[in-house]
Design a protein around this motif. Structure first.
Motif, mmCIF file in Angstrom:
data_model
loop_
_atom_site.group_PDB
_atom_site.id
_atom_site.type_symbol
_atom_site.label_atom_id
_atom_site.label_comp_id
_atom_site.label_asym_id
_atom_site.label_seq_id
_atom_site.Cartn_x
_atom_site.Cartn_y
_atom_site.Cartn_z
ATOM 1 N N ARG A 231 63.206 65.850 26.623
ATOM 2 C CA ARG A 231 63.345 64.503 26.073
ATOM 3 C C ARG A 231 64.403 64.444 24.976
ATOM 4 O O ARG A 231 64.430 63.530 24.166
ATOM 5 N N ALA B 208 71.398 58.465 19.758
ATOM 6 C CA ALA B 208 70.497 59.496 19.239
ATOM 7 C C ALA B 208 70.130 60.447 20.376
ATOM 8 O O ALA B 208 70.220 60.082 21.558
ATOM 9 N N THR C 213 67.403 61.339 21.564
ATOM 10 C CA THR C 213 66.307 60.909 22.440
ATOM 11 C C THR C 213 66.662 59.653 23.240
ATOM 12 O O THR C 213 65.868 59.202 24.058
ATOM 13 N N ASP C 214 67.818 59.060 22.964
ATOM 14 C CA ASP C 214 68.239 57.843 23.673
ATOM 15 C C ASP C 214 68.976 58.279 24.939
ATOM 16 O O ASP C 214 70.189 58.412 24.951
ATOM 17 N N ALA D 260 63.479 57.589 28.793
ATOM 18 C CA ALA D 260 62.159 57.672 28.147
ATOM 19 C C ALA D 260 61.095 57.036 29.036
ATOM 20 O O ALA D 260 59.998 57.571 29.202
ATOM 21 N N ASN E 90 51.903 69.403 22.082
ATOM 22 C CA ASN E 90 52.007 67.961 22.272
ATOM 23 C C ASN E 90 50.621 67.322 22.312
ATOM 24 O O ASN E 90 50.356 66.313 21.643
#
Lengths: 84, 390
Positions: B131, B173, B175-176, B225, B374
């Protein structure tokens, strides 16, 4: 309330950008909020507003933006004026 | 999916499994791609079963596909894992590409030409967290360009297309992320890592420097995502678990054959391995329940994006993966204890070395420690489901 949420985001959000540069409706995940940080934010909000998120609200949508978080919290506290 | 289609699928998969079984030891010994099994999947048109009938597929459900993963996994785990990974990529297209013209046309091509899809989500420097991306896709006009240090692309050299993750633009970013489809004629692969491993040798998961250029319309229209949360992670854990179940089932079948042969030789005496077999049978049932419950959860949640992106669902899928990847090792070890030297030795009807080596990959495909980390984080806010039947 949004000010308080911004404070908590600044402290626990781990965003790569300053929180005041993030619009109320901006996607926090796209801004770099990790899954770990989102849980830390949830915990901080539970503590700050003395509430508990039910499992039905523990999804991506409820915490996607500052607006969404405020709405989620309002839904739980039932106080619209607190949003001011 | 009606019963007759399901039965038809199982028969077609059984023919693939027979081919896979015939070459399994050679694929394993040489660490080579299971070409014969994948050709058989194409011949049986299994590569397009998940795609909707309107686009040339059969609209198979995740449970149908899991059954096939298990059937092929009983014969050759590497072939089954290739099939599972292809179907995981297909699920991203089916779930998130139905509204995009290019992706609809591509799904039709997958059906017509039985294209094999590979995945490039791992990248040097991100520490295994898919991710996050370092590389970014550059869009100029109507073209997009991407270069990625992909440390693992399973069967990358044999795929007809690669679905690859990256940041959504050079300033995004980490995570984008977005996911983009590149077809074979649109990229080059320069091999950087060789897949010479303990098990799952036939997946040929070499590392490559990927360089691709394609029309920008090939970028999937949803953020990665969402794709990860709503289709990829869940289908990965479900279909991998189905493959692992297949490995364990075959190990137990071999152990049972061993015990039954001993029992027939000495009527009136219970063979020494019989008790262990009973234990293995119980563990296998628990593993099966774990996978079946996961499939049921996914089928129930799949029409509801909020449910799919909920913590409860993530915890359930994480638990499925942890449970099945750990249990198969215990089961196969039991089978080994039952078969003894005949199980330890290669080339006997009871050989279990390949099963055990293949099964050891399960804890590492997305490290169980990462998954437990997680889940432990999620459990700080998510309350454990206390219902039994739900």
């Amino acid at each position: 309330m949004k000010q308080k949420i911004r404070e908590l985001l600044a402290k626990h959000g781990g965003l790569p950008v300053a929180v005041d540069q993030v619009a109320d409706n901006a996607d926090l995940y796209a801004a770099g909020m990790s899954s770990f940080a989102s849980v830390q934010i949830m915990l901080a909000i539970e503590e700050a507003f003395d509430l508990e998120f039910p499992d039905s609200l523990l999804n991506r949508k409820s915490f996607q933006s500052i607006d969404a978080i405020a709405k989620t919290v309002e839904g739980l506290t039932g106080s619209a004026e607190a949003a001011e | 999916m009606n019963m007759s289609t399901g039965a038809g699928l199982a028969e077609r998969a059984a023919r693939v499994a027979a081919v896979a079984e015939a070459h399994a030891d050679d694929v394993d010994a040489k660490g080579r791609f299971p070409k014969e099994a994948v050709d058989a999947m194409r011949a049986e048109r299994l590569l397009s079963i998940q795609i909707s009938p309107g686009l040339g597929g059969e609209g198979a459900s995740i449970s149908d596909i899991a059954e096939l993963c298990s059937l092929i996994g009983q014969a050759c785990a590497a072939s089954a894992m290739v099939f599972a990974m292809h179907q995981i990529k297909a699920s991203s297209l089916v779930s998130h590409g139905e509204d995009a013209d290019w992706h609809r046309a591509f799904m039709r091509r997958i059906s017509d030409e039985q294209l094999l899809l590979a995945s490039a989500t791992t990248e040097g420097g991100i520490g295994g967290n898919l991710r996050n991306s370092i590389c970014a896709i550059a869009v100029e006009g109507d073209r997009c360009r991407l270069e990625k240090d992909a440390t693992v692309i399973s069967y990358g050299a044999y795929a007809d297309a690669i679905l690859i993750t990256s940041r959504s633009h050079p300033d995004a970013a980490s995570t984008d992320q977005v996911m983009t489809v590149f077809t074979r004629d649109q990229y080059t692969l320069e091999r950087t890592h060789v897949w010479d491993t303990l098990g799952m040798r036939g997946t040929c998961s070499d590392g490559y420097l990927f360089k691709g250029e394609a029309p920008a319309t090939q970028i999937l229209p949803k953020p990665f995502a969402e794709i990860a949360a709503q289709s990829m992670l869940a289908t990965s854990h479900l279909l991998w678990s189905a493959v692992w179940y297949g490995i364990a089932v075959n190990a137990v079948a071999r152990a049972q054959a061993f015990v039954r042969a001993a029992a027939r030789r000495s009527p009136g005496q219970t063979p020494p391995g019989a008790l262990r077999l009973a234990e293995a049978s119980s563990l296998l049932q628990m593993l099966k329940s774990n996978v079946v419950e996961g499939l049921r959860e996914f089928e129930a949640a799949k029409a509801d994006p909020d449910r799919l992106s909920s913590m409860g669902f993530a915890v359930a899928m994480n638990n499925l993966k942890i449970g099945s990847s750990e249990t198969i090792l215990t089961i196969i070890n039991h089978a080994m204890l039952i078969c003894g030297i005949m199980g330890y030795k290669n080339g006997t009807p009871f050989s279990l070395g390949r099963h055990l080596r293949d099964a050891h990959s399960a804890q590492l495909m997305i490290s169980n420690d990462r998954i437990l980390g997680n889940t432990s984080n999620l459990l700080l806010v998510h309350k454990q489901d206390t219902s039994l039947v739900g």
